[in-house]
Write a protein that holds these residues in place. Sequence first.
Motif, PDB file in Angstrom:
ATOM      1  N   THR A   6      44.170  12.387 -28.338  1.00 55.40           N
ATOM      2  CA  THR A   6      43.053  11.932 -29.169  1.00 55.40           C
ATOM      3  C   THR A   6      42.534  13.110 -29.971  1.00 55.40           C
ATOM      4  OG1 THR A   6      41.413  12.371 -27.443  1.00 55.40           O
ATOM      5  CG2 THR A   6      42.394  10.168 -27.498  1.00 55.40           C
ATOM      6  N   GLN A   7      41.983  12.792 -31.125  1.00 63.07           N
ATOM      7  CA  GLN A   7      41.297  13.813 -31.909  1.00 63.07           C
ATOM      8  C   GLN A   7      40.273  13.112 -32.783  1.00 63.07           C
ATOM      9  OE1 GLN A   7      44.810  15.682 -33.884  1.00 63.07           O
ATOM     10  NE2 GLN A   7      43.869  15.039 -35.817  1.00 63.07           N
ATOM     11  N   CYS A  16      47.940   7.566 -37.628  1.00 63.39           N
ATOM     12  CA  CYS A  16      46.888   7.550 -36.608  1.00 63.39           C
ATOM     13  C   CYS A  16      46.526   6.112 -36.261  1.00 63.39           C
ATOM     14  CB  CYS A  16      45.652   8.304 -37.082  1.00 63.39           C
ATOM     15  SG  CYS A  16      44.925   7.680 -38.611  1.00 63.39           S
ATOM     16  N   ARG A  40      44.537  -1.001 -26.246  1.00 64.57           N
ATOM     17  CA  ARG A  40      44.812   0.352 -25.742  1.00 64.57           C
ATOM     18  C   ARG A  40      45.183   0.313 -24.264  1.00 64.57           C
ATOM     19  NH1 ARG A  40      40.082   1.963 -29.302  1.00 64.57           N
ATOM     20  NH2 ARG A  40      40.916   3.431 -30.849  1.00 64.57           N
ATOM     21  N   ALA A  64      48.211  10.484 -33.415  1.00 67.63           N
ATOM     22  CA  ALA A  64      47.130  10.540 -32.434  1.00 67.63           C
ATOM     23  C   ALA A  64      46.243   9.315 -32.588  1.00 67.63           C
ATOM     24  CB  ALA A  64      46.300  11.820 -32.584  1.00 67.63           C
ATOM     25  N   ASP A  65      45.411   9.099 -31.598  1.00 71.04           N
ATOM     26  CA  ASP A  65      44.383   8.054 -31.632  1.00 71.04           C
ATOM     27  C   ASP A  65      43.072   8.730 -32.026  1.00 71.04           C
ATOM     28  OD1 ASP A  65      42.395   6.139 -31.013  1.00 71.04           O
ATOM     29  OD2 ASP A  65      43.589   5.292 -29.387  1.00 71.04           O
ATOM     30  N   ILE A  66      42.474   8.296 -33.133  1.00 67.95           N
ATOM     31  CA  ILE A  66      41.248   8.954 -33.588  1.00 67.95           C
ATOM     32  C   ILE A  66      40.000   8.120 -33.287  1.00 67.95           C
ATOM     33  CG2 ILE A  66      42.494  10.258 -35.337  1.00 67.95           C
ATOM     34  CD1 ILE A  66      41.176   8.433 -37.457  1.00 67.95           C
ATOM     35  N   GLY A  67      40.138   7.179 -32.351  1.00 66.83           N
ATOM     36  CA  GLY A  67      38.965   6.455 -31.884  1.00 66.83           C
ATOM     37  C   GLY A  67      38.606   5.262 -32.751  1.00 66.83           C
ATOM     38  N   ASP A  68      37.345   4.847 -32.647  1.00 66.20           N
ATOM     39  CA  ASP A  68      36.864   3.634 -33.308  1.00 66.20           C
ATOM     40  C   ASP A  68      35.979   3.938 -34.503  1.00 66.20           C
ATOM     41  OD1 ASP A  68      38.155   2.128 -31.405  1.00 66.20           O
ATOM     42  OD2 ASP A  68      36.354   1.684 -30.231  1.00 66.20           O
TER      43      ASP A  68
END
Length: 303
Positions: A6-7, A16, A40, A64-68
């Motif tokens: 994650t970043q 991403c 997820r 990467a997964d950069i969140g919501d």
Amino acid sequence: MMRLPTQPTAAGLDACFIGVPMDIGTSNRPGTRLGPRQIRDESRMLRPFNMATGAAPYEHLQVADIGDVPINTFDLKKSVGIIETFYDDVLATGAIPLTLGGDHTLTWPILKAIRKVHGPVALIHIDAHADVNEHMFGETVAHGCPFRRAWEDDCLLNDKVFQIGLRGTGYAPQDFDWGRDRGWKVVQAEGCWHRSLVPLMARIREMIGDTPVYLSFDIDALDPGFAPGTGTVEPGGLSTWQAFEIVRGCAGLNLVGCDLVEVSPPYDTTGNTALIGANLLFEMLCALPGVGRRDITLTNLEF
């Protein structure tokens, strides 16, 4: 997503994953705000090599997964603006966004952001519904309107828009014919029954060529026997293998963004809908430009 790092931003990434936990645009059963977290969770067993296509995306792309997206859960119109601004920042890095929905309203602001970078784009839209309503219950911003709004905002190339899987009851022929009247190619679900969609995708690739293209996949395109966990189910839909044929058939296109929307975990008691969604997102990743493929021999029934 998929046990990836994650970043906080898309800086330095080729692609991403982004969640948009939203269901304030839904018209029937809610719950899609919980879709990204469930997708997820169900992605945790996905492995890095695609045994069918030979794609190994992590060997070629930084992902990467950069969140919501931090939407306003009380205001849909404000959320549309928040989403567009968020994707402006993502696209400025050069990363290709893969979106976990969330209701289908989100595709409109994403396409607005993409237009600023790529101009009007081709569209492959897989769905039970055309989502071209002028309004829903008096509102012009809702999950049944995103492609009407995107068309009004000059986000789409009319001769390169494809809608696959449309079906169910409607109010009038215009429910599906509005797009046809603008030159869009509409393939209703009945035209897909008992068929491989490999030839269809070959034709779509030929017609799109190297034009930038956006892929939007509403999970309700699948028959509810496969994917019941969604808000507006329609019987007679696509199968999972047809879904794979569609997404795998996008390999070689100039994909500039993808989304998987309308997973509603409260109606997904087995987790299968979110699991299918996670697998389709992996297939989208495998289809992105720059992902190499190894030669794979698929043994048929005659050996």
